[in-house]
Design a protein around this motif. Structure first.
Motif, PDB file in Angstrom:
ATOM      1  N   PRO A 152      48.207  48.858  44.659  1.00 33.55           N
ATOM      2  CA  PRO A 152      47.695  47.950  45.700  1.00 33.55           C
ATOM      3  C   PRO A 152      47.403  46.515  45.329  1.00 33.55           C
ATOM      4  O   PRO A 152      47.644  45.653  46.153  1.00 33.55           O
ATOM      5  N   PHE A 153      47.035  46.259  44.269  1.00 32.50           N
ATOM      6  CA  PHE A 153      46.935  44.829  43.671  1.00 32.50           C
ATOM      7  C   PHE A 153      48.212  44.165  43.651  1.00 32.50           C
ATOM      8  O   PHE A 153      48.260  43.005  44.081  1.00 32.50           O
ATOM      9  N   LEU A 154      49.232  44.687  43.211  1.00 30.11           N
ATOM     10  CA  LEU A 154      50.663  44.154  43.302  1.00 30.11           C
ATOM     11  C   LEU A 154      50.987  43.998  44.515  1.00 30.11           C
ATOM     12  O   LEU A 154      51.424  42.642  44.915  1.00 30.11           O
ATOM     13  N   LEU A 155      50.912  44.801  45.747  1.00 26.55           N
ATOM     14  CA  LEU A 155      51.312  44.533  46.870  1.00 26.55           C
ATOM     15  C   LEU A 155      50.396  43.415  47.561  1.00 26.55           C
ATOM     16  O   LEU A 155      50.784  42.774  48.477  1.00 26.55           O
ATOM     17  N   GLU A 156      49.239  43.315  47.359  1.00 29.76           N
ATOM     18  CA  GLU A 156      48.426  42.372  47.808  1.00 29.76           C
ATOM     19  C   GLU A 156      49.098  41.079  47.343  1.00 29.76           C
ATOM     20  O   GLU A 156      48.779  40.151  48.033  1.00 29.76           O
ATOM     21  N   GLY A 157      49.268  40.851  46.011  1.00 21.76           N
ATOM     22  CA  GLY A 157      49.953  39.657  45.661  1.00 21.76           C
ATOM     23  C   GLY A 157      51.088  39.433  46.407  1.00 21.76           C
ATOM     24  O   GLY A 157      51.186  37.958  46.955  1.00 21.76           O
ATOM     25  N   MET A 186      54.900  38.159  40.730  1.00 22.76           N
ATOM     26  CA  MET A 186      54.587  37.733  39.149  1.00 22.76           C
ATOM     27  C   MET A 186      53.179  37.678  38.946  1.00 22.76           C
ATOM     28  O   MET A 186      52.684  37.931  37.807  1.00 22.76           O
ATOM     29  N   GLY A 187      52.464  36.835  39.654  1.00 22.14           N
ATOM     30  CA  GLY A 187      51.081  36.689  39.666  1.00 22.14           C
ATOM     31  C   GLY A 187      50.243  37.828  39.570  1.00 22.14           C
ATOM     32  O   GLY A 187      49.321  38.232  38.743  1.00 22.14           O
ATOM     33  N   SER A 188      50.483  38.741  40.699  1.00 16.67           N
ATOM     34  CA  SER A 188      49.628  39.808  40.824  1.00 16.67           C
ATOM     35  C   SER A 188      50.025  40.959  39.545  1.00 16.67           C
ATOM     36  O   SER A 188      49.049  41.566  38.722  1.00 16.67           O
ATOM     37  N   TYR A 189      51.340  40.933  38.936  1.00 20.20           N
ATOM     38  CA  TYR A 189      51.522  41.776  37.752  1.00 20.20           C
ATOM     39  C   TYR A 189      50.894  41.168  36.605  1.00 20.20           C
ATOM     40  O   TYR A 189      50.390  42.170  35.961  1.00 20.20           O
TER      41      TYR A 189
END
Length: 298
Positions: free
Chosen positions: A222-227, A286-289
């Protein structure tokens, strides 16, 4: 069906997290929108300057050789054949004195001067198109050594202008790459901080998922998708604003500086849209990863 349910859960969680931290998410979107607009503006300016440079390059890549009035046509034809045989030359065209005078007279700025002419003082020309700008100087040297050239003004070679054009093109390329690199780093840092805030607000939920045995990517997804969502929304906003401003800006520029060959290119708008949306998604990913790798411990 299970992967589909996991994806649906990740999308729902990302959307809820985005609006749960609306203030932080909005600030991130606005900041990245500004960065994407700067990047998009840089691409538009680079494209516009490339158009202008291409126009000037087409002009200066044609070397005009003035032919002395006393030069026999056989000598001119022999020299044309010599030029055509050279690898630097794309085409050679002979312009007679009469045609050159008609061309000179068709320019409204020369009307008053044409009225005062007695006879035809305009020399015949040989127009040589070269493959590369660097080849113009070579052909200019050959032309100046030709015995049939007009000694008063053998060619229209503009060495300093060509060198400055090449130098400007190189500097613009380096400056554009440097600015884009800075904008990429700034966008990634903003997304990382946004993810960090989201992780902090969902820390208890993450702990519960860990206790029930959730996998690493089930927690981090979910955090990756949010980014990615943040980057795509920002890119869409930037694209909309740039599209609205592009055409009016070019129109005003043409009215103010009509002597500079800048034109509106609707095809590049589609290319710009693809670049911005891809950049927004990739920067968000990239930022969320990096953010989840650093702040989410599973």
């Amino acid at each position: 069906m299970r992967p589909f349910r996991h994806l649906q859960f990740a999308l729902d969680s990302a959307w809820q997290s985005f609006w749960r931290n609306a203030a932080v998410s909005t600030a991130a979107v606005m900041s990245i929108t500004l960065i994407m607009m700067l990047g998009g503006t840089s691409l538009l300016l680079g494209h516009a300057l490339s158009q202008m440079l291409d126009t000037y390059k087409q002009r200066v890549s044609v070397l005009s050789i003035s032919v002395a009035d006393s030069t026999p046509l056989t000598t001119v034809y022999d020299f044309e054949d010599h030029l055509r045989a050279r690898p630097e030359v794309v085409s050679v065209r002979f312009v007679s004195k009469e045609e050159e005078l008609r061309r000179f007279s068709s320019d409204p700025r020369n009307l008053q001067l044409v009225e005062q002419l007695d006879g035809n003082p305009v020399p015949a020309k040989i127009e040589v198109t070269v493959r590369h700008l660097a080849d113009v100087q070579t052909i200019d040297t050959i032309a100046r050594g030709w015995r049939g050239a007009d000694r008063t003004d053998p060619t229209d070679y503009q060495g300093d202008f060509i060198a400055n054009m090449v130098r400007l093109s190189n500097w613009l390329t380096v400056a554009g790459i440097g600015m884009l690199a800075i904008l990429v780093v700034a966008a990634i840092v903003i997304v990382m901080n946004t993810i960090r805030t989201s992780v902090y607000h969902r820390r208890q939920e993450i702990e519960v998922m860990k206790l029930v045995g959730a996998t690493e990517w089930f927690v981090r997804g979910p955090f990756l998708l949010e980014g990615v969502m943040t980057g795509m929304i920002a890119a869409s906003l930037a694209l909309g604003l740039l599209t609205l401003a592009y055409h009016p800006f070019v129109d005003r520029f043409q009215n103010e500086l009509f002597f500079i060959p800048l034109s509106y290119d609707p095809r590049f708008v589609n290319t710009l849209g693809v670049y911005l949306l891809l950049a927004g998604g990739l920067l968000g990913a990239m930022g969320s990863y990096i953010g989840v790798r650093r702040f989410v411990r599973v």
